[in-house]
Design a protein around this motif. Structure first.
Motif, PDB file in Angstrom:
ATOM      1  N   ILE A 222       0.882  -1.168   0.000  1.00  0.00           N
ATOM      2  CA  ILE A 222       0.000   0.000   0.000  1.00  0.00           C
ATOM      3  C   ILE A 222       0.917   1.215   0.000  1.00  0.00           C
ATOM      4  CG2 ILE A 222      -1.789   1.300   1.211  1.00  0.00           C
ATOM      5  CD1 ILE A 222      -2.781  -1.306   2.405  1.00  0.00           C
ATOM      6  N   HIS A 223       0.991   1.889  -1.124  1.00  0.00           N
ATOM      7  CA  HIS A 223       1.899   3.027  -1.245  1.00  0.00           C
ATOM      8  C   HIS A 223       1.473   4.183  -0.342  1.00  0.00           C
ATOM      9  CE1 HIS A 223       2.739   1.002  -5.185  1.00  0.00           C
ATOM     10  NE2 HIS A 223       3.971   1.320  -4.847  1.00  0.00           N
ATOM     11  N   ASN A 224       2.457   4.933   0.107  1.00  0.00           N
ATOM     12  CA  ASN A 224       2.179   6.145   0.875  1.00  0.00           C
ATOM     13  C   ASN A 224       1.558   7.219  -0.007  1.00  0.00           C
ATOM     14  OD1 ASN A 224       3.095   5.178   3.330  1.00  0.00           O
ATOM     15  ND2 ASN A 224       5.194   5.880   3.015  1.00  0.00           N
ATOM     16  N   ALA A 225       1.185   8.310   0.608  1.00  0.00           N
ATOM     17  CA  ALA A 225       0.557   9.425  -0.103  1.00  0.00           C
ATOM     18  C   ALA A 225       1.024  10.724   0.531  1.00  0.00           C
ATOM     19  CB  ALA A 225      -0.966   9.287  -0.036  1.00  0.00           C
ATOM     20  N   VAL A 226       0.317  11.803   0.270  1.00  0.00           N
ATOM     21  CA  VAL A 226       0.638  13.097   0.873  1.00  0.00           C
ATOM     22  C   VAL A 226      -0.633  13.758   1.384  1.00  0.00           C
ATOM     23  CG1 VAL A 226       2.794  13.722  -0.268  1.00  0.00           C
ATOM     24  CG2 VAL A 226       0.636  14.080  -1.456  1.00  0.00           C
ATOM     25  N   THR A 227      -0.478  14.541   2.423  1.00  0.00           N
ATOM     26  CA  THR A 227      -1.578  15.320   2.981  1.00  0.00           C
ATOM     27  C   THR A 227      -1.693  16.629   2.217  1.00  0.00           C
ATOM     28  OG1 THR A 227      -1.159  14.370   5.167  1.00  0.00           O
ATOM     29  CG2 THR A 227      -2.457  16.407   5.085  1.00  0.00           C
ATOM     30  N   PRO A 228      -2.898  17.027   1.795  1.00  0.00           N
ATOM     31  CA  PRO A 228      -3.043  18.310   1.095  1.00  0.00           C
ATOM     32  C   PRO A 228      -2.461  19.459   1.915  1.00  0.00           C
ATOM     33  CG  PRO A 228      -5.081  17.052   0.966  1.00  0.00           C
ATOM     34  CD  PRO A 228      -4.182  16.306   1.919  1.00  0.00           C
ATOM     35  N   LEU A 229      -1.814  20.372   1.230  1.00  0.00           N
ATOM     36  CA  LEU A 229      -1.170  21.485   1.922  1.00  0.00           C
ATOM     37  C   LEU A 229      -2.189  22.534   2.342  1.00  0.00           C
ATOM     38  CD1 LEU A 229       2.046  22.038  -0.239  1.00  0.00           C
ATOM     39  CD2 LEU A 229       1.796  20.730   1.875  1.00  0.00           C
ATOM     40  N   ALA A 230      -1.955  23.109   3.497  1.00  0.00           N
ATOM     41  CA  ALA A 230      -2.809  24.194   3.987  1.00  0.00           C
ATOM     42  C   ALA A 230      -2.591  25.441   3.127  1.00  0.00           C
ATOM     43  CB  ALA A 230      -2.477  24.502   5.441  1.00  0.00           C
ATOM     44  N   PRO A 231      -3.621  26.289   2.987  1.00  0.00           N
ATOM     45  CA  PRO A 231      -3.458  27.521   2.212  1.00  0.00           C
ATOM     46  C   PRO A 231      -2.278  28.366   2.678  1.00  0.00           C
ATOM     47  CG  PRO A 231      -5.772  27.151   2.712  1.00  0.00           C
ATOM     48  CD  PRO A 231      -5.000  26.107   3.469  1.00  0.00           C
ATOM     49  N   SER A 232      -2.005  28.360   3.973  1.00  0.00           N
ATOM     50  CA  SER A 232      -0.889  29.162   4.489  1.00  0.00           C
ATOM     51  C   SER A 232       0.448  28.659   3.966  1.00  0.00           C
ATOM     52  CB  SER A 232      -0.886  29.133   6.018  1.00  0.00           C
ATOM     53  OG  SER A 232      -0.748  27.801   6.493  1.00  0.00           O
ATOM     54  N   ILE A 233       0.566  27.357   3.755  1.00  0.00           N
ATOM     55  CA  ILE A 233       1.796  26.782   3.193  1.00  0.00           C
ATOM     56  C   ILE A 233       1.901  27.113   1.718  1.00  0.00           C
ATOM     57  CG2 ILE A 233       3.030  24.640   2.699  1.00  0.00           C
ATOM     58  CD1 ILE A 233       3.083  25.383   5.632  1.00  0.00           C
ATOM     59  N   LEU A 234       0.804  26.959   1.009  1.00  0.00           N
ATOM     60  CA  LEU A 234       0.802  27.262  -0.427  1.00  0.00           C
ATOM     61  C   LEU A 234       1.138  28.727  -0.694  1.00  0.00           C
ATOM     62  CD1 LEU A 234      -2.368  25.241  -1.502  1.00  0.00           C
ATOM     63  CD2 LEU A 234       0.011  24.699  -2.063  1.00  0.00           C
ATOM     64  N   ALA A 235       0.810  29.598   0.265  1.00  0.00           N
ATOM     65  CA  ALA A 235       1.037  31.028   0.086  1.00  0.00           C
ATOM     66  C   ALA A 235       2.433  31.477   0.510  1.00  0.00           C
ATOM     67  CB  ALA A 235      -0.008  31.812   0.873  1.00  0.00           C
ATOM     68  N   LEU A 236       3.263  30.559   0.984  1.00  0.00           N
ATOM     69  CA  LEU A 236       4.610  30.945   1.410  1.00  0.00           C
ATOM     70  C   LEU A 236       5.384  31.551   0.240  1.00  0.00           C
ATOM     71  CD1 LEU A 236       5.677  27.872   3.596  1.00  0.00           C
ATOM     72  CD2 LEU A 236       5.256  30.205   4.407  1.00  0.00           C
ATOM     73  N   PRO A 237       6.103  32.639   0.481  1.00  0.00           N
ATOM     74  CA  PRO A 237       6.843  33.285  -0.611  1.00  0.00           C
ATOM     75  C   PRO A 237       8.194  32.611  -0.861  1.00  0.00           C
ATOM     76  CG  PRO A 237       7.145  34.522   1.410  1.00  0.00           C
ATOM     77  CD  PRO A 237       6.189  33.404   1.741  1.00  0.00           C
TER      78      PRO A 237
END
Length: 419
Positions: A222-237
Motif C-alpha cells: 500500500i503506497h504512501n501518499a501526501v496530505t493536502p497542503l494548507a493555504p498558508s503553506i501554499l502562500a509561502l513566498p
C-alpha cells in the motif's frame, strides 16, 4: 472498527518520514467515519492533533502502582492524558514491575527519539503495551515499523486479536545490506508473528519476501501518499534572496540517502554553469564528510548546509527551490518528492526508491549515475519548457495520490481478519 496502533513518532515532533506517514494514514482512515483509532507513541508532547484519533503516551502509562491524588495526576499529565485514563490504565497493571526504574507516577521515562539505549526503550514500550492492551477493547492491532513490533506481538498475545505489521523500512534499506543482527531478529519476529504485512512499496515487498522469507500471499503493498497542503503553506513566498537557481536535497544525511552522489552531481553541474546553488537540508552521520567532499570538489561557495528542518521550514525550502533531488540508494518509499511536487518543484528521484513506482512526472535516474543526475539537474534549470511541464503535470499527479485511498486499502485488509 477499533484499531490499536503502535508508532514511534507523530507530528509535529518528528525525526523522519515515519511520523509523517503515520499521521497521513491515520487521518485518511479516520475519514471513513466508523474508524476508532487509538495511537500509542512513547512520549507525546500534548500539542499533537487529536481531532481524528486518541493518543496514549507510553511514558504516561503506569506499570507500577502509585497511590497519587487526582489533582497531582492532572497537573503532571496536563494536556497529555486525563486523570481518568491514568487510573483506568493503572487498574490493568498485570505484573510486579516494582524492580524496574519508574518515575513518581509509576511510568517509564521515554526519550521519544532514537537514543543510545533504544533497545531498552523498545523493550519498555512492549511492557507498556501489555497494560494498554488489557485496558482497551479493540478489533485489530497495527504496528508501525520494527521499533513497535515487540509491542504489537505482546498486544496480540494479550487480546488474541489479529496483528498487522506495517513495514516502512527494513534494516537492509538502512544498512546497504550490512544488517544489524539484533534489529533483523526483531524485524523477522514481527513479520513471523503478524497475521498480515503491509509494505510501502513493491521494492520493500520484494525485500520482505526474499530476505525475511515471508509468504507472498501474506504481504500487500500500500503506497504512501501526501496530505493536502494548507493555504498558508501554499502562500509561502520564495525567500531565496538570490537570482541563482536553487537545487535541494532534503533528508537524513546518511549513506542510505545517497548524499555523496548529490554532491558529486552538483560538482558536474557547476562545471557547466555557475548560476546555481545547492542546498543540503538535514542532519546525519555523514554531514561532516559531505562538507569535506564539497570542499574537495571546490564547490563550497555554491553549497549550503542548513541542518535539520521540520514543519513549515521544509516547505519554506521547497518554495525557494527550482529542483528537488532524492538520490536514495535504497528508499522504501520517500514522501519528500511528493511534498516538493505539491509546492510546484520538479523532482529527480532514484529508480531505487519506492515512490518511483507511482510517479510518472518525476525524472528517474540510478542513484549511482551522477552523470545522468547532473544532466537532469542542468536540463531543469536551463530549459523553462521542461521545468514548466514537469511542474504542472507533477502537481496534478501528486494531488491525486491521497491518504484516504491508502486508508481504504488498509481497512480492506483489516476486514479480512475481523469478519
Amino acid at each position: 472498527m477499533k484499531a490499536l496502533m503502535f508508532g514511534w513518532e507523530f507530528p509535529p515532533h518528528i525525526l523522519g518520514g515515519l511520523g509523517t506517514a503515520s499521521y497521513g494514514l491515520t487521518q485518511g482512515m479516520a475519514a471513513q467515519g466508523d474508524m476508532d483509532i487509538t495511537f500509542v507513541i512513547p512520549r507525546p508532547s500534548g500539542d499533537e492533533d487529536t481531532s481524528f484519533l486518541r493518543i496514549i503516551g507510553a511514558g504516561d502509562t503506569p506499570i507500577v502502582y502509585r497511590d497519587v491524588p487526582y489533582e497531582y495526576v492532572r497537573e503532571r499529565l496536563s494536556g497529555k492524558m486525563s486523570p481518568e485514563m491514568y487510573y483506568h490504565l493503572r487498574d490493568h497493571i498485570y505484573a510486579d514491575f516494582s524492580y524496574r526504574g519508574t518515575n513518581d507516577l509509576g511510568c517509564f521515562e521515554f526519550s521519544g527519539k532514537y537514543p543510545d539505549n533504544l533497545l531498552e526503550e523498545i523493550n519498555n514500550y512492549s511492557i507498556v503495551a501489555g497494560v494498554i492492551a488489557r485496558a482497551e477493547q479493540v478489533d485489530i492491532i497495527h504496528s508501525h515499523d520494527w521499533l513497535t513490533y515487540p509491542a504489537g506481538i505482546h498486544a496480540k498475545q494479550v487480546t488474541g486479536k489479529p496483528l498487522i505489521v506495517h513495514v516502512h523500512a527494513t534494516d537492509f534499506d538502512r544498512s546497504r545490506g550490512n544488517v544489524n543482527p539484533t534489529v533483523f531478529g526483531i524485524e523477522m519476529d514481527g513479520m513471523n508473528q503478524a497475521d498480515h504485512i503491509i509494505t510501502v512499496s513493491d521494492l520493500t515487498r520484494r525485500t520482505v519476501i526474499d530476505k525475511y522469507h515471508q509468504d507472498p500471499a501474506k504481504v500487500t503493498t500500500i503506497h504512501n501518499a501526501v496530505t493536502p497542503l494548507a493555504p498558508s503553506i501554499l502562500a509561502l513566498p520564495d525567500r531565496r534572496g538570490v537570482k541563482d537557481k536553487v537545487v535541494t536535497f532534503l533528508g537524513r544525511i546518511t549513506m542510505q540517502k545517497g548524499c555523496e552522489y548529490f554532491v558529486e552531481a552538483a560538482a558536474k553541474v557547476l562545471e557547466r554553469t555557475k548560476d546555481v546553488r545547492f542546498i543540503m537540508a538535514g542532519s546525519g552521520d555523514m554531514m561532516d564528510a559531505m562538507i569535506r567532499l564539497a570542499a574537495e570538489r571546490n564547490i563550497s561557495d555554491r553549497f549550503h548546509f542548513t541542518g535539520f528542518m521540520k514543519g513549515q521550514q521544509v516547505y519554506e525550502v521547497f518554495k525557494s527551490s527550482d529542483v528537488y533531488v532524492m538520490p536514495s540508494v535504497s528508499e522504501p518509499f520517500g514522501i519528500s518528492p511528493l511534498e516538493a511536487m505539491q509546492c510546484g518543484v520538479p523532482s529527480i528521484i532514484s529508480y531505487q526508491s519506492g515512490c518511483a513506482e507511482i510517479l510518472s512526472y518525476a525524472v528517474k535516474v540510478d542513484y549511482w549515475d551522477i552523470d545522468a543526475m547532473a544532466d537532469a539537474i542542468y536540463a531543469l534549470i536551463t530549459y523553462p519548457e521542461m521545468h514548466t511541464f514537469l511542474k504542472e503535470e507533477g502537481l496534478k499527479e501528486v494531488n491525486s495520490i491521497t491518504w484516504e485511498a491508502a486508508g481504504r486499502k488498509v481497512r480492506a485488509i483489516y476486514e479480512r481478519y475481523t469478519r
